[in-house]
Design an enzyme around this catalytic site. Structure first.
Site, short mmCIF file in Angstrom:
data_model
loop_
_atom_site.label_atom_id
_atom_site.label_comp_id
_atom_site.label_asym_id
_atom_site.label_seq_id
_atom_site.Cartn_x
_atom_site.Cartn_y
_atom_site.Cartn_z
N GLU A 1 -11.43 -9.87 -7.80
CA GLU A 1 -11.60 -8.76 -8.75
C GLU A 1 -10.65 -8.87 -9.93
O GLU A 1 -9.52 -9.34 -9.79
CB GLU A 1 -11.32 -7.44 -8.03
N ASP B 1 -12.31 -0.42 0.80
CA ASP B 1 -12.15 -0.59 -0.64
C ASP B 1 -13.14 -1.58 -1.24
O ASP B 1 -12.87 -2.20 -2.26
CB ASP B 1 -10.70 -0.99 -0.97
P1 NAD Z 1 -3.90 -7.63 6.72
O1 NAD Z 1 -5.05 -8.53 7.03
O2 NAD Z 1 -2.55 -8.24 6.53
O3 NAD Z 1 -3.75 -6.52 7.87
C1 NAD Z 1 -4.86 -5.81 8.37
C2 NAD Z 1 -4.58 -5.42 9.82
O4 NAD Z 1 -5.65 -4.60 10.28
C3 NAD Z 1 -4.50 -6.63 10.77
O5 NAD Z 1 -3.25 -6.64 11.43
C4 NAD Z 1 -5.68 -6.41 11.74
O6 NAD Z 1 -5.39 -6.84 13.06
C5 NAD Z 1 -5.83 -4.89 11.67
N1 NAD Z 1 -7.13 -4.39 12.09
C6 NAD Z 1 -8.36 -4.89 11.84
N2 NAD Z 1 -9.30 -4.12 12.43
C7 NAD Z 1 -8.65 -3.11 13.07
C8 NAD Z 1 -9.08 -2.00 13.85
N3 NAD Z 1 -10.37 -1.80 14.11
N4 NAD Z 1 -8.13 -1.15 14.34
C9 NAD Z 1 -6.81 -1.36 14.09
N5 NAD Z 1 -6.34 -2.42 13.36
C10 NAD Z 1 -7.25 -3.28 12.86
O7 NAD Z 1 -4.34 -6.80 5.43
P2 NAD Z 1 -3.41 -5.95 4.43
O8 NAD Z 1 -2.95 -6.79 3.29
O9 NAD Z 1 -2.41 -5.18 5.22
O10 NAD Z 1 -4.51 -4.97 3.84
C11 NAD Z 1 -5.10 -3.99 4.67
C12 NAD Z 1 -6.28 -3.39 3.95
O11 NAD Z 1 -5.86 -2.64 2.82
C13 NAD Z 1 -7.29 -4.40 3.44
O12 NAD Z 1 -8.58 -3.97 3.77
C14 NAD Z 1 -7.08 -4.41 1.94
O13 NAD Z 1 -8.25 -4.73 1.24
C15 NAD Z 1 -6.67 -2.98 1.71
N6 NAD Z 1 -5.86 -2.72 0.51
C16 NAD Z 1 -6.14 -1.61 -0.21
C17 NAD Z 1 -5.37 -1.30 -1.32
C18 NAD Z 1 -5.64 -0.04 -2.08
O14 NAD Z 1 -5.09 0.16 -3.15
N7 NAD Z 1 -6.42 0.88 -1.55
C19 NAD Z 1 -4.34 -2.16 -1.72
C20 NAD Z 1 -4.07 -3.28 -0.95
C21 NAD Z 1 -4.83 -3.57 0.18
#
Ligand code: NAD
Length: 349
Positions: free
Chosen positions: A65, A236
């Site tokens: 993005e 997101d």
């Molecule tokens: P990451 O991959 O490092 O961590 C995600 C975690 O979620 C992993 O540890 C995984 O085991 C866990 N997980 C997956 N499915 C699960 C479930 N059903 N129940 C519990 N835990 C579960 O990712 P990250 O960098 O920490 O990002 C997390 C999310 O936040 C991503 O989807 C990313 O796109 C989103 N994000 C959003 C914003 C925003 O501004 N809204 C900003 C950054 C990241």
């Protein structure tokens, strides 16, 4: 020897190493508090900004993005990806870099890593919004999804909202152990939990921050008691959500930029005439946030370009007078601005 470019032609570049050094130099909780203040101040001048939903390029495995915005004086954009499968390959789910430029000349003024900065700005935004919406006196947060963003979220809620206890849950217990280990000595009471339900016991704030490229159901309706604030981070992208639709129907929903959130957020599950509130209107006092102790407030966060703009501008000020950047030779600077070719020719000798 070709003429050296003048100072003006250099662009300060903040590498990952420099970003980390800068954060340690200032102190992470101070950075989170400062970023929240910058973002809040920019949300108060919402109308000034040139706004557009981010430009997304989707594939079967993730999304890339571009997130641009401008306040008329400065222009910024972030490049960011989201690839939930990446961690299994030893790569980050989210990586980013961004650029800040001067509108008057169009010249870049800062190039920066934004993987660390995105985690900081996302956490700062979440906690700043919760300050406006969460029940008064909240002390406990459930943190579901204990990946890259999670510690940043926990620390921001401590520094900005006064949370003293976090209850951690992840489907991968190694992630929970990592998060608990990293939060040792932070001043937070950390409670690792075995189920999502357990993590929610006594929590007034629930943060979901998981990564999965599907309509996931991290929270079901029966898990959510009255009066809580939900900070939903991980839904997101089109087809990527975390909350059961029934929770949305019971919640007072707040979003960043509706045009983007309708496509990417939890609300993609709702009819387009469902009432939602833009969070900047709460921040400016134009609209009420939480109205009763019993209502469920939901911040349907997807991440908006203004948050990155605020973060880049904060970094551009914070590096002044420090050694936490290098000068990048990325702008051509011929003596005669119209003699670009001559500059190239002379460089051959
Ligand atoms: P990451 O991959 O490092 O961590 C995600 C975690 O979620 C992993 O540890 C995984 O085991 C866990 N997980 C997956 N499915 C699960 C479930 N059903 N129940 C519990 N835990 C579960 O990712 P990250 O960098 O920490 O990002 C997390 C999310 O936040 C991503 O989807 C990313 O796109 C989103 N994000 C959003 C914003 C925003 O501004 N809204 C900003 C950054 C990241």
């Amino acid at each position: 020897m070709p003429p050296l470019p003048s100072e003006l032609a250099y662009v300060p570049f903040v590498s990952v190493e420099h970003m980390m050094a800068l954060v340690h130099h200032i102190g992470i909780e101070t950075v989170l508090i400062d970023l929240a203040a910058e973002i809040e101040a920019d949300f108060k001048r919402w109308d000034l900004f040139d706004k557009t939903p981010r430009v997304a390029s989707h594939s079967d495995v993730g999304v890339i993005e571009l997130m641009p915005t401008s306040d008329g004086e400065m222009y910024g954009f972030k490049y960011v990806n989201g690839h939930p499968k990446n961690t299994k390959e030893g790569l980050q789910t989210v990586t980013a870099f961004g650029l800040l430029a001067e509108v008057n000349s169009g010249y870049p003024k800062l190039l920066s890593e934004m993987t660390v900065l995105t985690a900081l700005r996302t956490a700062a935004t979440s906690a700043m919004v919760a300050k406006h919406l969460a029940p008064k006196g909240a002390t406990t947060m459930a943190m579901i999804g204990n990946g890259a963003q999670s510690e940043f979220q926990c620390l921001a809620f401590k520094a900005i909202c006064g949370i003293d206890t976090v209850r951690l849950f992840d489907v991968d217990s190694a992630a929970t152990r990592k998060c608990a280990r990293n939060l040792q000595g932070s001043g937070l009471t950390v409670v690792p939990c075995k189920t999502g339900e357990e993590s929610m016991e006594g929590a007034q704030i629930i943060t979901t921050c998981t990564a999965d490229k599907q309509y996931a159901t991290i929270l079901t309706d029966n898990m959510i008691g009255e009066g809580v604030h939900i900070n939903a981070i991980g839904g997101d992208c089109p087809g990527k959500t975390e909350l059961h639709r029934d929770i949305l129907l019971r919640s007072n929903i707040f979003v960043e930029y509706p045009e983007q959130t309708w496509v990417e957020g939890e609300i993609q599950q709702l009819e387009k005439d469902h009432p939602i509130t833009e969070i900047w209107q709460v921040i400016t006092g134009q609209t009420e946030g939480r109205r009763t102790d019993k209502e469920i407030t939901l911040f349907d966060s997807v991440g908006f370009a203004i948050e990155d703009f605020s973060a880049l501008r904060y970094i551009s000020k914070a590096i002044v007078g420090t050694e936490f950047f290098t000068q990048l030779d990325m702008l051509a600077d011929p003596d005669d601005p119209r003699d670009l070719f001559g500059m190239l020719q002379r460089s051959a000798s």
